[in-house]
Design a protein around this motif. Structure first.
Motif, PDB file in Angstrom:
ATOM      1  N   LEU A 100       0.831  -1.206   0.000  1.00  0.00           N
ATOM      2  CA  LEU A 100       0.000   0.000   0.000  1.00  0.00           C
ATOM      3  C   LEU A 100       0.865   1.256   0.000  1.00  0.00           C
ATOM      4  N   ILE A 101       1.938   1.251   0.792  1.00  0.00           N
ATOM      5  CA  ILE A 101       2.843   2.414   0.793  1.00  0.00           C
ATOM      6  C   ILE A 101       3.426   2.628  -0.595  1.00  0.00           C
ATOM      7  N   ARG A 102       3.858   1.551  -1.230  1.00  0.00           N
ATOM      8  CA  ARG A 102       4.380   1.644  -2.603  1.00  0.00           C
ATOM      9  C   ARG A 102       3.349   2.255  -3.537  1.00  0.00           C
ATOM     10  N   ASP A 103       2.109   1.776  -3.454  1.00  0.00           N
ATOM     11  CA  ASP A 103       1.058   2.262  -4.346  1.00  0.00           C
ATOM     12  C   ASP A 103       0.787   3.749  -4.140  1.00  0.00           C
ATOM     13  N   ILE A 104       0.810   4.195  -2.881  1.00  0.00           N
ATOM     14  CA  ILE A 104       0.596   5.614  -2.579  1.00  0.00           C
ATOM     15  C   ILE A 104       1.693   6.467  -3.208  1.00  0.00           C
ATOM     16  N   LEU A 105       2.936   6.046  -3.061  1.00  0.00           N
ATOM     17  CA  LEU A 105       4.062   6.797  -3.617  1.00  0.00           C
ATOM     18  C   LEU A 105       4.075   6.745  -5.138  1.00  0.00           C
ATOM     19  N   GLN A 106       3.742   5.592  -5.668  1.00  0.00           N
ATOM     20  CA  GLN A 106       3.801   5.375  -7.116  1.00  0.00           C
ATOM     21  C   GLN A 106       2.867   6.319  -7.875  1.00  0.00           C
ATOM     22  N   ARG A 107       1.752   6.654  -7.277  1.00  0.00           N
ATOM     23  CA  ARG A 107       0.780   7.503  -7.962  1.00  0.00           C
ATOM     24  C   ARG A 107       0.918   8.990  -7.606  1.00  0.00           C
ATOM     25  N   THR A 108       2.037   9.342  -6.945  1.00  0.00           N
ATOM     26  CA  THR A 108       2.247  10.731  -6.521  1.00  0.00           C
ATOM     27  C   THR A 108       3.531  11.270  -7.138  1.00  0.00           C
ATOM     28  N   PRO A 109       3.463  11.823  -8.347  1.00  0.00           N
ATOM     29  CA  PRO A 109       4.674  12.243  -9.072  1.00  0.00           C
ATOM     30  C   PRO A 109       5.545  13.242  -8.322  1.00  0.00           C
ATOM     31  N   TRP A 110       4.948  14.107  -7.513  1.00  0.00           N
ATOM     32  CA  TRP A 110       5.747  15.167  -6.900  1.00  0.00           C
ATOM     33  C   TRP A 110       6.670  14.667  -5.780  1.00  0.00           C
ATOM     34  N   VAL A 111       6.539  13.404  -5.351  1.00  0.00           N
ATOM     35  CA  VAL A 111       7.477  12.896  -4.341  1.00  0.00           C
ATOM     36  C   VAL A 111       8.820  12.521  -4.964  1.00  0.00           C
ATOM     37  N   TYR A 112       8.871  12.478  -6.287  1.00  0.00           N
ATOM     38  CA  TYR A 112      10.132  12.213  -6.985  1.00  0.00           C
ATOM     39  C   TYR A 112      10.932  13.522  -7.006  1.00  0.00           C
ATOM     40  N   ASN A 113      11.380  13.941  -5.844  1.00  0.00           N
ATOM     41  CA  ASN A 113      11.976  15.252  -5.635  1.00  0.00           C
ATOM     42  C   ASN A 113      13.033  15.121  -4.542  1.00  0.00           C
ATOM     43  N   SER A 114      14.250  15.540  -4.833  1.00  0.00           N
ATOM     44  CA  SER A 114      15.358  15.352  -3.896  1.00  0.00           C
ATOM     45  C   SER A 114      15.219  16.168  -2.611  1.00  0.00           C
ATOM     46  N   LYS A 115      14.319  17.144  -2.602  1.00  0.00           N
ATOM     47  CA  LYS A 115      14.132  17.967  -1.405  1.00  0.00           C
ATOM     48  C   LYS A 115      13.198  17.313  -0.387  1.00  0.00           C
ATOM     49  N   ILE A 116      12.508  16.274  -0.819  1.00  0.00           N
ATOM     50  CA  ILE A 116      11.539  15.598   0.045  1.00  0.00           C
ATOM     51  C   ILE A 116      12.141  14.310   0.590  1.00  0.00           C
TER      52      ILE A 116
END
Length: 228
Positions: A100-116
């Motif tokens: 479930l954690i993977r699925d949440i992250l996978q569908r959230t493009p803005w977390v692909y950010n080195s500042k987060i």
């Protein structure tokens, strides 16, 4: 309510949160983590997000009792769906399954950010989450472990660096924990090995081929912890 005290699992999660950050607690439940982080002066502000209104109502009561409500935004959200880039610095997703954690992250493009930074505490299938991080350009910075009665948990700190990695079988099961010398991490690793050995024994007893390479994985884990 006064002073918030966390259990060992959430204490390990809290230890990975950056000083003065804005933290989004996904699946916040009673918001104990955010209340603690605010009371201790670790974070500047928080976002308490949950899929259901009931847990958000519980979170609101906790924050009122602690005098911290004005510093937290309550958001009814399925995972990170109602949050946007710039809303937070650190994301905590604790107490959910690794899939479930993977699925949440996978569908959230803005977390692909080195500042987060992402602080994940999977209740199961941690290997799925580590594989996702490796294959999608997230570096696992460090990990810790916690115990609660008979149960052991891992806490994973990751951030996006854009480098896609091959996740070796042994690493998906123990990640960075093999580098730790504390007894709790060793306990977690030993339980992982025991579970894999039981699965492997069941396959052999049933005459089923070890198509996942579990025997190799177990041997590699033992080799790594012996070397350290």
């Amino acid at each position: 309510m006064g002073k918030i005290r966390l259990d060992s699992r959430l204490n390990e999660v809290a230890a990975f949160v950056r000083k003065n950050s804005v933290v989004a607690d996904i699946g916040t439940d009673h918001a104990y983590l955010l209340a603690y982080l605010l009371q201790e002066g670790i974070i500047s502000r928080g976002i308490a997000a949950d899929l259901r209104q009931g847990p958000l109502d519980n979170a609101k009561r906790t924050l009122i009792d602690c005098g911290q409500l004005e510093r937290v935004s309550l958001v009814l959200s399925d995972g990170l769906d109602r949050l946007r880039q710039g809303d937070c610095d650190d994301i905590v997703i604790a107490g959910m399954g690794g899939i479930l954690i993977r699925d949440i992250l996978q569908r959230t493009p803005w977390v692909y950010n080195s500042k987060i930074r992402i602080i994940a505490q999977p209740m199961s299938h941690a290997e799925v989450l580590r594989r996702f991080f490796a294959e999608n350009g997230f570096k696992i910075i460090k990990e810790s472990a916690a115990t609660d009665g008979r149960h052991s948990y891992c806490i994973i700190l990751a951030e996006f660096d854009g480098v896609k990695r091959t996740a070796e079988g042994w690493y998906t099961y123990i990640g960075e924990l093999y580098k730790n010398s504390d007894e709790v991490s060793r306990t977690y690793i030993n339980k992982v090995v025991l579970a894999l050995e039981k699965k492997l024994a069941a396959l052999k007893a049933a005459g089923i081929n070890d198509s996942e390479g579990l025997e190799t994985t177990v041997n590699e884990i033992k080799k790594r912890i012996t070397e350290v």
